[in-house]
Motif scaffolding. Sequence first.
Motif, PDB file in Angstrom:
ATOM      1  N   MET A   1      18.861  -6.878  27.649  1.00 15.79           N
ATOM      2  CA  MET A   1      19.587  -7.971  26.988  1.00 15.79           C
ATOM      3  C   MET A   1      20.278  -8.901  27.990  1.00 15.79           C
ATOM      4  O   MET A   1      20.212 -10.117  27.863  1.00 15.79           O
TER       5      MET A   1
ATOM      6  N   THR B   1      11.558 -15.227  25.384  1.00 11.73           N
ATOM      7  CA  THR B   1      12.553 -14.266  24.919  1.00 11.73           C
ATOM      8  C   THR B   1      11.956 -12.866  24.807  1.00 11.73           C
ATOM      9  O   THR B   1      10.743 -12.706  24.655  1.00 11.73           O
ATOM     10  N   LEU B   2      12.815 -11.853  24.892  1.00 11.34           N
ATOM     11  CA  LEU B   2      12.418 -10.453  24.827  1.00 11.34           C
ATOM     12  C   LEU B   2      11.701 -10.114  23.536  1.00 11.34           C
ATOM     13  O   LEU B   2      10.758  -9.336  23.513  1.00 11.34           O
ATOM     14  N   SER B   3      12.192 -10.694  22.449  1.00  9.08           N
ATOM     15  CA  SER B   3      11.643 -10.314  21.156  1.00  9.08           C
ATOM     16  C   SER B   3      11.535 -11.509  20.220  1.00  9.08           C
ATOM     17  O   SER B   3      12.498 -12.230  19.998  1.00  9.08           O
ATOM     18  N   GLY B   4      10.332 -11.706  19.699  1.00  7.56           N
ATOM     19  CA  GLY B   4      10.114 -12.790  18.746  1.00  7.56           C
ATOM     20  C   GLY B   4      10.288 -12.331  17.322  1.00  7.56           C
ATOM     21  O   GLY B   4      10.686 -13.093  16.457  1.00  7.56           O
ATOM     22  N   GLU B   5       9.981 -11.036  17.059  1.00 13.34           N
ATOM     23  CA  GLU B   5      10.108 -10.591  15.675  1.00 13.34           C
ATOM     24  C   GLU B   5      10.370  -9.109  15.477  1.00 13.34           C
ATOM     25  O   GLU B   5      10.748  -8.724  14.381  1.00 13.34           O
ATOM     26  N   HIS B   6      10.197  -8.278  16.482  1.00 13.97           N
ATOM     27  CA  HIS B   6      10.387  -6.837  16.263  1.00 13.97           C
ATOM     28  C   HIS B   6      11.834  -6.376  16.375  1.00 13.97           C
ATOM     29  O   HIS B   6      12.198  -5.333  15.869  1.00 13.97           O
ATOM     30  N   GLY B   7      12.649  -7.162  17.085  1.00 16.39           N
ATOM     31  CA  GLY B   7      14.037  -6.766  17.280  1.00 16.39           C
ATOM     32  C   GLY B   7      14.248  -6.036  18.602  1.00 16.39           C
ATOM     33  O   GLY B   7      13.294  -5.690  19.300  1.00 16.39           O
ATOM     34  N   ILE B   8      15.508  -5.812  18.930  1.00 18.90           N
ATOM     35  CA  ILE B   8      15.889  -5.199  20.196  1.00 18.90           C
ATOM     36  C   ILE B   8      15.944  -3.679  20.077  1.00 18.90           C
ATOM     37  O   ILE B   8      15.333  -2.964  20.869  1.00 18.90           O
TER      38      ILE B   8
ATOM     39  N   ILE C   1      20.674  -2.565  19.904  1.00 22.20           N
ATOM     40  CA  ILE C   1      20.943  -3.904  20.467  1.00 22.20           C
ATOM     41  C   ILE C   1      21.710  -3.816  21.784  1.00 22.20           C
ATOM     42  O   ILE C   1      21.274  -4.357  22.790  1.00 22.20           O
TER      43      ILE C   1
ATOM     44  N   GLY D   1      18.881  -9.951  10.764  1.00 28.56           N
ATOM     45  CA  GLY D   1      18.478  -9.790  12.157  1.00 28.56           C
ATOM     46  C   GLY D   1      19.492  -9.042  13.001  1.00 28.56           C
ATOM     47  O   GLY D   1      19.283  -8.856  14.197  1.00 28.56           O
ATOM     48  N   SER D   2      20.617  -8.602  12.400  1.00 26.82           N
ATOM     49  CA  SER D   2      21.615  -7.873  13.195  1.00 26.82           C
ATOM     50  C   SER D   2      21.285  -6.371  13.232  1.00 26.82           C
ATOM     51  O   SER D   2      22.078  -5.569  13.707  1.00 26.82           O
TER      52      SER D   2
ATOM     53  N   ASP E   1       6.418  -7.818  21.689  1.00 28.76           N
ATOM     54  CA  ASP E   1       6.415  -9.103  20.978  1.00 28.76           C
ATOM     55  C   ASP E   1       7.154 -10.186  21.764  1.00 28.76           C
ATOM     56  O   ASP E   1       7.768 -11.078  21.192  1.00 28.76           O
TER      57      ASP E   1
ATOM     58  N   GLU F   1      15.892  -6.717  10.360  1.00 21.83           N
ATOM     59  CA  GLU F   1      15.195  -7.043  11.609  1.00 21.83           C
ATOM     60  C   GLU F   1      14.780  -8.511  11.698  1.00 21.83           C
ATOM     61  O   GLU F   1      14.232  -8.939  12.704  1.00 21.83           O
TER      62      GLU F   1
ATOM     63  N   GLY G   1       9.031 -11.415  11.060  1.00 22.27           N
ATOM     64  CA  GLY G   1       8.232 -12.638  11.118  1.00 22.27           C
ATOM     65  C   GLY G   1       6.941 -12.467  10.344  1.00 22.27           C
ATOM     66  O   GLY G   1       6.945 -12.023   9.206  1.00 22.27           O
TER      67      GLY G   1
END
Lengths: 467, 467
Positions: free
Chosen positions: A424, A409-416, A454, A195-196, A338, A144, A147
């Motif tokens: 997206m 952005t949609l997500s700074g650290e939690h992921g999509i 994602i 992060g993928s 986030d 993920e 952060g």
Amino acid sequence: MNEWLQILNNHIPDQRILTDLADRYSYSFDASFGEHLPDVVVQAKSKEEVVHVMHIANRYKVPVYPRGQGTCLSGGPLPVHGGIVLDLSQWPKKIDLNVEDLTVNVSPSVLTANINKEAEKYRLMYAPDPSSAHVATIGGNLAENSGGPRGLKYGVTKDHVLGLELVTPEGEVIRTGGQTIKNVTGYDLTKLIVGSEGTLGVITEATLKLLPKPRAAQTIMISFDEVRTAGLAISQVLTSGILPSKMEIMDNASIRAVESFQPAGLPVDAAAIVIIELDGHPQTLEIETELVREIMSKIGATQIVIPNTKEEANKIWQSRKQVSPAIAKIKPTKVSEDATVPRSKIPDMMDRLKEIKETYNVELVVFGHAGDGNLHPNILCDQRDKEEMRRVEQAVEAIFEAAIDLGGTLSGEHGIGTMKAPFMENELGTVGVEMMKRIKDSWDPNHIMNPGKIFAERGQKLVLTDD
Amino acid sequence: MNEWLQILNNHIPDQRILTDLADRYSYSFDASFGEHLPDVVVQAKSKEEVVHVMHIANRYKVPVYPRGQGTCLSGGPLPVHGGIVLDLSQWPKKIDLNVEDLTVNVSPSVLTANINKEAEKYRLMYAPDPSSAHVATIGGNLAENSGGPRGLKYGVTKDHVLGLELVTPEGEVIRTGGQTIKNVTGYDLTKLIVGSEGTLGVITEATLKLLPKPRAAQTIMISFDEVRTAGLAISQVLTSGILPSKMEIMDNASIRAVESFQPAGLPVDAAAIVIIELDGHPQTLEIETELVREIMSKIGATQIVIPNTKEEANKIWQSRKQVSPAIAKIKPTKVSEDATVPRSKIPDMMDRLKEIKETYNVELVVFGHAGDGNLHPNILCDQRDKEEMRRVEQAVEAIFEAAIDLGGTLSGEHGIGTMKAPFMENELGTVGVEMMKRIKDSWDPNHIMNPGKIFAERGQKLVLTDD
């Protein structure tokens, strides 16, 4: 019994292949929304076992969902299309420090906080410090790109990964990056994979970078009677030449929640507090602390607390950590976001969040890593109240929209994960998402690697209830 | 005239489409090896023009090679299969600072040093400092993920890129990342593209991260009578809790070369010198300088020079910068390598380089960014001397082998380009290279985007002569 399930048995002992409903149920959820029952849970303990699972999965086109401790806030490990949950938490725990190289090799099952504990024995540190570090695995952090507060100065997980061992969706083993600090040999697969969200393979080992541990730290807590002023203060400190290790914000609702959950003497009348940690040499800290005090006084802070002891400082940070559990007590359901904006836009984002709170009449609490623009708006609600949840869904969409509007952005650290997938294209455009999909398709032609994450499926929408 | 060449004219003025032999010749080489004549040079000045070029190139399957100032050390901009050199150096120069966000938006043609100059006006800095910063463009730095001395503390180009605008090989425009410090929205295309050596598209804009500029800096120059001791000293400083901003090494041959090129008072009898720069608050620097002095004395340094003025410090750094031009005077041809090893392996790598020098009887000079294991072994030779060049080719192969043996990598900062392509599988394995190729194929199905780079063609070998 499925043919593939029988073949799984060939290389993996029975007791680590879980098919009972009760077992499967405990793997059907994470710390986000939704419940999805897997067909089977495999507790892999070695690279060879993962290779075996992936070979079979790829041959029989069965989805595979890697999972650590299941603390994910965006649905990363949810088995949304059934198939195999690949539990890596039982993997033998390895933390191999290489002090002279300032690196450490770890297995995916290690709890992130334990890496730092080992490093500290040698006056080193593993910098990323997600709030869940004591319960989440490094494997999950890698998937993920987690952060944490220290991200302000030290960056996020990705910035501290030198190399990976990965089992590809087709069951091949590759090593990316290596043991060196610098590496420009071909495409940066390491940073692509971190992060993928488990969609490109299964991480079975990682080489992480360590840093010399700063000699000392100084905490400062500042109160404001306007949220906007707090936002401006953050901006001013950052452009003054000081780079704090942490810079967190809590709004009045977060302060009050913590005080009624576990009183810590926070100023309950403040519109917001900013908590700063400076780190470095003790003498530098003295000078920088004075500078922060000057900036804060000038901008109109109502109170500046500079703790004299480590215990006092810890008490302040403990209260920051209590925000999440404290607000969870207010109502049964907590929707944790986030959305992240450029740092100068924090005051504007604060205004937008206030509007959203009023427009949709939702219980919205704001706290987070203000120094890097990464706020955590949390909506407190009751998942059983369908009408309320519709308003919450609209509010969440409005938060995403506000962040993107402000250049964020949609997500700074939690992921999509599953939750943000439908949004997206709003941020990246059709071609932007298409170029990501091309990578996914080329690595995972049978789409068995953590499907449903994602990339949105046709017609997918944000739904926070179970119907 | 080719049909595609005629169509090019539709959107791009004649005077920026160069077809004369003399013009094309000046685009046939870079700072590495080999000469390759392009069919045409297009000087693009806008995103729309790049889109136009890529559409035509993709339709007619004509190779396109993006190029900045041509200072590349690994052959990145060489038009190895003819086609179009896309010169981006004439693009209008844009440096848009956003001081409150600590970011800057730049166009590809900007010289890297100029970004830092602008940032310094606001007490900020753009941290990456490749030695070529005053002559190379940021576009080239992004394509190659350039490093530099300050990489030790601050990381390389990639660590400072927040977002990109890219024209894909098929002529679509995408934006990756954004203006925020944190971003985990989908795959990290930004970090995939930075360092992909122009093989995945044309970068037309970038958003870079800025940092508060450290208040002060302190240089220290230390001499050793054993190269190995210098290596150990580097390791000890790094594990002492100090993270210098720079930590460079020069061996005796480099020292002597500089002294006969432009005397700076370097110790010509030293086996090696290590030059350190500490940055931060003045008071911290005093303490850390003393600590470095203690470590160096204990380990057996023969001389420790601590300059008292900025001018004295500049003189030392100037001598470090003179190594490359100075050694270029020794013989007509300079083969500059950047094999990189884990930091603890620097002494071993030094030993291996000495062996290689003797085995192949080549003139080998070693200097570089020792703090992050990124040495620059340079071989001085004469390209016209075929027999010598064969030995040089063998020595270069032996350097790659030694680096990989010691857990290192082919390239720390120069990139793979044409020269190192044949060695990729040695480091990454067949599947490792295959997974990179899949990304390339999925983004550039017609293989028109900077072909011949990173991925070796069948039977390709290292050749440093023109036959």
